[in-house]
Write a protein that holds these residues in place. Structure first.
Motif, PDB file in Angstrom:
ATOM      1  N   SER A 280      34.927  25.170  41.126  1.00  0.00           N
ATOM      2  CA  SER A 280      35.161  23.653  40.916  1.00  0.00           C
ATOM      3  C   SER A 280      34.757  23.003  39.570  1.00  0.00           C
ATOM      4  CB  SER A 280      34.782  22.898  42.195  1.00  0.00           C
ATOM      5  OG  SER A 280      33.275  22.630  41.964  1.00  0.00           O
ATOM      6  N   TYR A 281      35.433  22.025  39.245  1.00  0.00           N
ATOM      7  CA  TYR A 281      35.254  21.287  38.146  1.00  0.00           C
ATOM      8  C   TYR A 281      33.753  20.504  38.389  1.00  0.00           C
ATOM      9  CZ  TYR A 281      36.255  17.824  34.400  1.00  0.00           C
ATOM     10  OH  TYR A 281      36.370  17.323  33.038  1.00  0.00           O
ATOM     11  N   GLU A 282      33.521  20.017  39.572  1.00  0.00           N
ATOM     12  CA  GLU A 282      32.537  19.528  39.906  1.00  0.00           C
ATOM     13  C   GLU A 282      31.183  20.271  39.876  1.00  0.00           C
ATOM     14  OE1 GLU A 282      30.112  17.827  44.101  1.00  0.00           O
ATOM     15  OE2 GLU A 282      32.388  17.587  43.680  1.00  0.00           O
ATOM     16  N   ALA A 283      31.311  21.564  40.174  1.00  0.00           N
ATOM     17  CA  ALA A 283      30.486  22.796  40.127  1.00  0.00           C
ATOM     18  C   ALA A 283      29.924  22.827  38.718  1.00  0.00           C
ATOM     19  CB  ALA A 283      30.821  23.749  40.945  1.00  0.00           C
ATOM     20  N   HIS A 284      30.993  22.920  37.952  1.00  0.00           N
ATOM     21  CA  HIS A 284      30.983  23.049  36.443  1.00  0.00           C
ATOM     22  C   HIS A 284      29.692  21.975  35.961  1.00  0.00           C
ATOM     23  CE1 HIS A 284      32.136  20.934  32.964  1.00  0.00           C
ATOM     24  NE2 HIS A 284      31.946  22.114  32.250  1.00  0.00           N
ATOM     25  N   PHE A 285      29.915  20.909  36.108  1.00  0.00           N
ATOM     26  CA  PHE A 285      28.990  19.859  35.731  1.00  0.00           C
ATOM     27  C   PHE A 285      27.733  19.938  36.362  1.00  0.00           C
ATOM     28  CE2 PHE A 285      32.713  17.269  34.131  1.00  0.00           C
ATOM     29  CZ  PHE A 285      32.123  17.025  32.830  1.00  0.00           C
ATOM     30  N   ILE A 286      27.496  20.283  37.667  1.00  0.00           N
ATOM     31  CA  ILE A 286      26.199  20.268  38.519  1.00  0.00           C
ATOM     32  C   ILE A 286      25.301  21.460  37.698  1.00  0.00           C
ATOM     33  CG2 ILE A 286      25.215  20.922  40.549  1.00  0.00           C
ATOM     34  CD1 ILE A 286      27.244  19.427  42.044  1.00  0.00           C
ATOM     35  N   ASP A 287      25.967  22.493  37.549  1.00  0.00           N
ATOM     36  CA  ASP A 287      25.331  23.623  36.927  1.00  0.00           C
ATOM     37  C   ASP A 287      24.979  23.431  35.454  1.00  0.00           C
ATOM     38  OD1 ASP A 287      24.406  26.176  37.955  1.00  0.00           O
ATOM     39  OD2 ASP A 287      26.331  27.345  37.103  1.00  0.00           O
ATOM     40  N   ARG A 288      25.894  22.432  34.678  1.00  0.00           N
ATOM     41  CA  ARG A 288      25.369  22.136  33.096  1.00  0.00           C
ATOM     42  C   ARG A 288      24.393  21.324  33.106  1.00  0.00           C
ATOM     43  NH1 ARG A 288      30.596  21.474  29.266  1.00  0.00           N
ATOM     44  NH2 ARG A 288      28.852  21.195  27.875  1.00  0.00           N
ATOM     45  N   LEU A 289      24.264  20.274  34.315  1.00  0.00           N
ATOM     46  CA  LEU A 289      23.111  19.426  34.314  1.00  0.00           C
ATOM     47  C   LEU A 289      22.000  20.064  34.666  1.00  0.00           C
ATOM     48  CD1 LEU A 289      25.126  16.498  36.056  1.00  0.00           C
ATOM     49  CD2 LEU A 289      23.942  16.061  33.955  1.00  0.00           C
ATOM     50  N   ALA A 290      22.058  21.115  35.463  1.00  0.00           N
ATOM     51  CA  ALA A 290      20.949  21.766  35.755  1.00  0.00           C
ATOM     52  C   ALA A 290      20.112  22.320  34.440  1.00  0.00           C
ATOM     53  CB  ALA A 290      21.075  22.567  36.841  1.00  0.00           C
ATOM     54  N   LEU A 291      21.028  23.184  33.746  1.00  0.00           N
ATOM     55  CA  LEU A 291      20.709  23.902  32.792  1.00  0.00           C
ATOM     56  C   LEU A 291      19.922  23.102  31.639  1.00  0.00           C
ATOM     57  CD1 LEU A 291      20.769  26.348  30.741  1.00  0.00           C
ATOM     58  CD2 LEU A 291      23.099  25.862  30.110  1.00  0.00           C
ATOM     59  N   ALA A 292      20.726  21.866  31.481  1.00  0.00           N
ATOM     60  CA  ALA A 292      20.428  20.701  30.396  1.00  0.00           C
ATOM     61  C   ALA A 292      18.745  20.110  30.930  1.00  0.00           C
ATOM     62  CB  ALA A 292      21.057  19.532  30.505  1.00  0.00           C
ATOM     63  N   LEU A 293      18.414  20.104  32.161  1.00  0.00           N
ATOM     64  CA  LEU A 293      17.157  19.541  32.641  1.00  0.00           C
ATOM     65  C   LEU A 293      16.284  20.865  32.316  1.00  0.00           C
ATOM     66  CD1 LEU A 293      17.969  17.810  35.886  1.00  0.00           C
ATOM     67  CD2 LEU A 293      17.259  16.765  33.680  1.00  0.00           C
ATOM     68  N   ARG A 294      16.638  22.127  32.557  1.00  0.00           N
ATOM     69  CA  ARG A 294      15.780  23.125  32.231  1.00  0.00           C
ATOM     70  C   ARG A 294      15.408  23.047  30.838  1.00  0.00           C
ATOM     71  NH1 ARG A 294      18.991  25.750  35.796  1.00  0.00           N
ATOM     72  NH2 ARG A 294      20.400  26.995  34.081  1.00  0.00           N
ATOM     73  N   LYS A 295      16.430  22.856  29.724  1.00  0.00           N
ATOM     74  CA  LYS A 295      15.920  22.901  28.287  1.00  0.00           C
ATOM     75  C   LYS A 295      15.261  21.675  28.091  1.00  0.00           C
ATOM     76  CE  LYS A 295      20.262  25.494  26.865  1.00  0.00           C
ATOM     77  NZ  LYS A 295      21.433  25.280  26.225  1.00  0.00           N
TER      78      LYS A 295
END
Length: 434
Positions: free
Chosen positions: A217-232
């Motif tokens: 989903s489009y929503e899952a795309h943003f959730i995954d990217r937010l999680a990646l951004a927080l790891r970075k």
């Protein structure tokens, strides 16, 4: 100097690579002329690609242009008589680009876009003649493609009067409408990047500029990217995961509960289209005499996502990108955002030097409306999605995280940027209820 090493290192090796490849694939008896395009060896920022104009010593004869009978997926024969070509070499150290899928994604998206825009004559999507993956253990990814006619629109855009810009916008709207209306093949099941499988089908894969996906989903795309951004952000010595002052706890809560809530108003969330994601005047070529767009180029960031994403990433020069909440309710940018959502005021505000170009933005909106192109005003819930995207951008502010820009700034400036960004992030989270 260090700046020279960013893009100029291995310059001659790249030229030698291209010569060898051309001799091997086209049976050249003489060297081709190779000229870099829009190249500055002292540019402090890493290029995503090195792009070259190739001039062959002689026009290509038919027997040489069709010698490779087992053509690669996404490729067509080089037309007999061809004298000039374009070679794109992917930069293996480009910031944030995923080498595993980037070449395959670009080839697959160009294949889709060629079909979606097939009603435009002459064609506006460059043909591909050959390519190689940038995925390890490959040392160099590349695409050999058609040299499209015309010059970049951005080189002349500021000098064009409003009626001339309107002609450009009308054609841009036609291109965007065709990309939006194209029916995504059933073999592409997710949101994100695309590639070509062993059966020649275009299928879903990781998104080039993220390295994650595909998503359901489009929503899952943003959730995954937010999680990646927080790891970075955790790994950044200045940001330190935004753990000071309780900001990280608020961000974690927003990702868990806030993002799903933001997507509730996006009723069209399942819709998917071809998104160029860099649909700007510098990636459009045109013929100045006829004022006709001749090409839409550079599909490096292109993907399959919701139609709102194009407006979050594209259209600089045509009224600007659609952004989320900025924190300054009295700003012209906020007024422009409201105009794109609710309708432009009449009369429109005057354009002032270095301010919002209201006449240009209104002209672009009018051309989109004529063709009933899906745009912020007709995408219910795009404002909520834009706030999620603004949060994503704010977690990794460019001036505090980009390796190329960090060394250009003093420690004092970096810390100041970091603190200013935290203040804005806190205000944004507060507005979103976290």
């Amino acid at each position: 100097m260090a700046v020279t090493n960013q893009n100029h290192a291995n310059y001659q090796a790249r030229l030698d690579f291209i010569q060898h490849l051309l001799h091997d694939r086209l049976d050249l008896k003489e060297d081709a002329e190779i000229v870099p395009i829009q190249y500055d060896p002292e540019c402090p920022f890493k290029y995503n690609n090195s792009v070259y104009r190739i001039s062959l010593p002689l026009p290509l004869p038919l027997d040489k242009s069709t010698k490779d009978k087992a053509r690669q997926p996404g490729c067509v024969p080089i037309p007999a008589g061809t004298k000039t070509l374009i070679m794109r070499l992917s930069n293996p150290i480009a910031e944030g680009m995923n080498p595993e899928t980037r070449i395959e994604n670009e080839v697959a998206i160009i294949t889709l876009a060629s079909t979606a825009l097939s009603s435009f004559h002459p064609h506006v999507v460059p043909s591909i003649y050959g390519w190689a993956s940038a995925a390890p253990p490959s040392s160099q990814g590349w695409i050999l493609q058609e040299l499209m006619p015309g010059t970049p629109v951005n080189e002349a855009f500021k000098t064009l009067d409003l009626p001339q810009k309107q002609k450009i916008f009308a054609q841009m709207a036609q291109l965007l409408k065709a990309l939006q209306d194209y029916e995504i093949p059933a073999s592409i099941t997710g949101f994100g990047g695309v590639t070509i499988d062993e059966n020649g089908r275009i299928v879903s894969t990781a998104m080039t500029s993220v390295g994650l996906g595909p998503w359901p989903s489009y929503e899952a795309h943003f959730i995954d990217r937010l999680a990646l951004a927080l790891r970075k952000a955790d790994a950044n010595s200045y940001i330190k995961g935004w753990r000071a002052n309780g900001v990280r706890d608020r961000l974690d809560c927003f990702v868990e509960r806030g993002v799903p809530a933001q997507f509730e108003s996006l009723s069209s969330k399942r819709d998917r289209v071809i998104v160029h994601a860099d649909f700007t005047t510098n990636n459009l070529l045109f013929d100045a005499a006829s004022e006709r767009i001749t090409a839409l180029i550079d599909y490096d960031f292109a993907c399959i996502l919701h139609p709102s994403y194009e407006f979050l990433r594209s259209f600089d020069g045509a009224g600007g990108q659609f952004r989320g909440w900025s924190g300054d309710e009295a700003s012209e940018q906020t007024a422009m955002r409201e105009a794109k959502l609710r309708g432009f005021p009449s009369p429109i505000p005057p354009t002032v030097p270095d301010g919002v170009k209201w006449d240009v933005a209104k002209t672009w909106e009018d051309e989109l409306e004529k063709l009933d192109v899906r745009r912020p005003r007709t995408i219910a819930g795009i404002d909520s999605v834009a706030d999620v995207d603004t949060t994503l951008r704010s977690i990794l502010p460019w001036r505090v995280t980009n390796s190329d820009v960090l060394w250009l700034q003093s420690e004092e400036v970096i810390v100041s940027c970091r603190n200013e960004n935290e203040e804005q992030l806190v205000k944004l989270l507060g507005r979103l209820g976290f």
